[in-house]
Write a protein that holds these residues in place. Structure first.
Motif, PDB file in Angstrom:
ATOM      1  N   PRO A  13       0.803  -1.235   0.000  1.00  0.00           N
ATOM      2  CA  PRO A  13       0.000   0.000   0.000  1.00  0.00           C
ATOM      3  C   PRO A  13       0.831   1.279   0.000  1.00  0.00           C
ATOM      4  O   PRO A  13       0.529   2.223  -0.740  1.00  0.00           O
ATOM      5  N   LYS A  14       1.900   1.326   0.804  1.00  0.00           N
ATOM      6  CA  LYS A  14       2.757   2.508   0.822  1.00  0.00           C
ATOM      7  C   LYS A  14       3.493   2.664  -0.500  1.00  0.00           C
ATOM      8  O   LYS A  14       3.685   3.786  -0.992  1.00  0.00           O
ATOM      9  N   MET A  15       3.891   1.541  -1.094  1.00  0.00           N
ATOM     10  CA  MET A  15       4.571   1.599  -2.382  1.00  0.00           C
ATOM     11  C   MET A  15       3.640   2.151  -3.460  1.00  0.00           C
ATOM     12  O   MET A  15       4.068   2.925  -4.328  1.00  0.00           O
ATOM     13  N   LEU A  16       2.367   1.777  -3.414  1.00  0.00           N
ATOM     14  CA  LEU A  16       1.400   2.288  -4.391  1.00  0.00           C
ATOM     15  C   LEU A  16       1.230   3.797  -4.261  1.00  0.00           C
ATOM     16  O   LEU A  16       1.130   4.508  -5.267  1.00  0.00           O
ATOM     17  N   MET A  17       1.202   4.302  -3.025  1.00  0.00           N
ATOM     18  CA  MET A  17       1.096   5.749  -2.835  1.00  0.00           C
ATOM     19  C   MET A  17       2.343   6.474  -3.336  1.00  0.00           C
ATOM     20  O   MET A  17       2.260   7.585  -3.850  1.00  0.00           O
ATOM     21  N   THR A  18       3.494   5.813  -3.205  1.00  0.00           N
ATOM     22  CA  THR A  18       4.732   6.418  -3.695  1.00  0.00           C
ATOM     23  C   THR A  18       4.719   6.543  -5.213  1.00  0.00           C
ATOM     24  O   THR A  18       5.230   7.516  -5.774  1.00  0.00           O
ATOM     25  N   PHE A  19       4.138   5.556  -5.898  1.00  0.00           N
ATOM     26  CA  PHE A  19       4.043   5.620  -7.356  1.00  0.00           C
ATOM     27  C   PHE A  19       3.278   6.868  -7.805  1.00  0.00           C
ATOM     28  O   PHE A  19       3.611   7.483  -8.816  1.00  0.00           O
ATOM     29  N   LEU A  20       2.257   7.233  -7.057  1.00  0.00           N
ATOM     30  CA  LEU A  20       1.449   8.385  -7.429  1.00  0.00           C
ATOM     31  C   LEU A  20       2.042   9.700  -6.937  1.00  0.00           C
ATOM     32  O   LEU A  20       1.473  10.766  -7.165  1.00  0.00           O
ATOM     33  N   ASN A  21       3.182   9.611  -6.222  1.00  0.00           N
ATOM     34  CA  ASN A  21       3.873  10.803  -5.706  1.00  0.00           C
ATOM     35  C   ASN A  21       2.978  11.657  -4.807  1.00  0.00           C
ATOM     36  O   ASN A  21       3.152  12.870  -4.712  1.00  0.00           O
ATOM     37  N   LYS A  22       1.993  11.005  -4.188  1.00  0.00           N
ATOM     38  CA  LYS A  22       1.112  11.749  -3.303  1.00  0.00           C
ATOM     39  C   LYS A  22       1.538  11.638  -1.840  1.00  0.00           C
ATOM     40  O   LYS A  22       1.153  12.445  -1.021  1.00  0.00           O
ATOM     41  N   ASN A  23       2.310  10.632  -1.543  1.00  0.00           N
ATOM     42  CA  ASN A  23       2.723  10.467  -0.147  1.00  0.00           C
ATOM     43  C   ASN A  23       4.001   9.634  -0.102  1.00  0.00           C
ATOM     44  O   ASN A  23       3.955   8.451   0.212  1.00  0.00           O
ATOM     45  N   ASP A  24       5.126  10.274  -0.460  1.00  0.00           N
ATOM     46  CA  ASP A  24       6.389   9.553  -0.408  1.00  0.00           C
ATOM     47  C   ASP A  24       7.141   9.804   0.889  1.00  0.00           C
ATOM     48  O   ASP A  24       8.252   9.331   1.073  1.00  0.00           O
ATOM     49  N   MET A  25       6.517  10.555   1.813  1.00  0.00           N
ATOM     50  CA  MET A  25       7.102  10.802   3.127  1.00  0.00           C
ATOM     51  C   MET A  25       6.597   9.759   4.121  1.00  0.00           C
ATOM     52  O   MET A  25       5.440   9.321   4.059  1.00  0.00           O
ATOM     53  N   ILE A  26       7.474   9.365   5.031  1.00  0.00           N
ATOM     54  CA  ILE A  26       7.086   8.422   6.073  1.00  0.00           C
ATOM     55  C   ILE A  26       7.837   8.801   7.339  1.00  0.00           C
ATOM     56  O   ILE A  26       9.043   9.081   7.304  1.00  0.00           O
ATOM     57  N   SER A  27       7.127   8.863   8.462  1.00  0.00           N
ATOM     58  CA  SER A  27       7.770   9.244   9.717  1.00  0.00           C
ATOM     59  C   SER A  27       8.665   8.124  10.214  1.00  0.00           C
ATOM     60  O   SER A  27       8.558   6.969   9.775  1.00  0.00           O
ATOM     61  N   VAL A  28       9.557   8.465  11.129  1.00  0.00           N
ATOM     62  CA  VAL A  28      10.469   7.472  11.685  1.00  0.00           C
ATOM     63  C   VAL A  28       9.683   6.347  12.362  1.00  0.00           C
ATOM     64  O   VAL A  28       9.986   5.164  12.187  1.00  0.00           O
ATOM     65  N   GLY A  29       8.646   6.715  13.127  1.00  0.00           N
ATOM     66  CA  GLY A  29       7.834   5.709  13.800  1.00  0.00           C
ATOM     67  C   GLY A  29       7.122   4.797  12.827  1.00  0.00           C
ATOM     68  O   GLY A  29       7.085   3.572  13.003  1.00  0.00           O
TER      69      GLY A  29
END
Length: 306
Positions: free
Chosen positions: A78-94
């Motif tokens: 799921p996170k990888m899919l959001m990265t493809f769309l460049n809408k949420n490539d940030m992720i907190s340390v936690g």
């Protein structure tokens, strides 16, 4: 993105590729793979739960393997899919640590489930008359619980050691998920202790479990070769071949990723290895085990008719 003398609280996941023209096609491909993976694994779990004929040790292990595969894929895709769309490539340390923790638990659990399945096939083929005595449901439950417990302990140790690291220069992770070896490359703290612990844990787990599987299937092979019935040999071969294929794919990629010299250097090949055990193997496993299994196909046909 660089920050000097400041502890970072967020990372940037670069994903599989930086080429913008590939983002949407890759999103569609991996979205289809993820949906197929979830349908295949959850569908297999449902069939095993629904059909009383599949309430045996072999399918109890298989159902938990499907659950581990679904968790592995859901922790990363799921996170990888959001990265493809460049809408949420940030992720907190936690969130980054949590993502790796849940992936690590499901992957480690899968390793020990594969060992339990190898032992189950050994007992079923080498001691068929004593199968229900040697492999009761209580023992199956213990083996499954131990697989999860080892996963929690092993991954808890690696995650606990991550908290000793600080990140103060680059916050760019050149990967599509928070892979632990990539975190070491951007750490401001010396990660030698962490790397040593990961290597010891990964190598000891893989060597011990792979040797157990090899010994189990060596004895199965001798038993199969000594069978007088050609039909019995064919049935035993088909039963074990699916498991051996799954084991080879899973262990091969993990071996190159975490144990082979030079692993974790941020090379493109590491992303390919990671795609195998996070995306491809969870997709293939339910089909490897079900398409050649008459009992599972029979349960599926019965469910469709109902």
């Amino acid at each position: 993105m660089d920050v000097n003398n400041t502890l970072l609280t967020e990372f940037v996941l670069r994903g599989i590729t930086d080429r913008p023209e590939l983002q949407v096609p890759l999103f569609l491909v991996f979205f289809f793979i993820y949906v197929t993976t979830m349908v295949g694994n959850l569908g297999l779990i449902f069939l095993i739960w629904k059909d009383p004929n599949l309430h045996t040790p072999m399918y109890l292990f298989l159902g938990n393997l499907a659950f581990a595969d679904a968790c592995t894929s859901s922790s990363v895709t799921p996170k990888m899919l959001m990265t493809f769309l460049n809408k949420n490539d940030m992720i907190s340390v936690g969130e980054c640590f949590a993502q790796y923790y849940f992936f690590c638990i499901s992957a480690t659990t899968e390793i020990f489930l594969l060992v339990a399945m190898a032992y189950d096939r050994y007992v079923a083929i080498c001691n068929p008359l004593l199968y229900l005595v040697v492999m009761p449901k209580r023992l199956c439950t213990v083996l499954i619980c131990m697989s999860y417990i080892i996963g929690f302990v092993n991954c808890g140790l690696n995650i606990g050691l991550l908290f000793r690291l600080t990140f103060c220069t680059s916050n760019i992770i050149d990967h599509f998920y928070c892979e632990i070896l990539q975190l070491y490359t951007i750490s401001c703290t010396d990660p030698s202790l962490n790397s040593l612990v990961v290597f010891i844990c990964a190598s000891s787990i893989q060597i011990s479990t792979s040797m157990t599987i090899i010994v189990s299937y060596a004895r199965v092979l001798f038993a199969v070769l000594n069978m007088k019935s050609e039909r019995g040999r064919r049935k035993a071969f088909f039963t074990c071949s699916a498991h051996l294929l799954s084991v080879s794919l899973f262990y091969g990629t993990l071996l190159f990723m975490y144990v082979s010299p030079g692993s974790g250097s941020g090379k493109q090949k590491d992303k390919i290895y990671s795609l195998f055990y996070t995306v491809v193997i969870p997709l293939l496993n339910p089909f490897i085990y079900s398409l050649r299994n008459k009992e599972v196909l029979g349960a599926l046909k019965k469910f469709i008719k109902c």
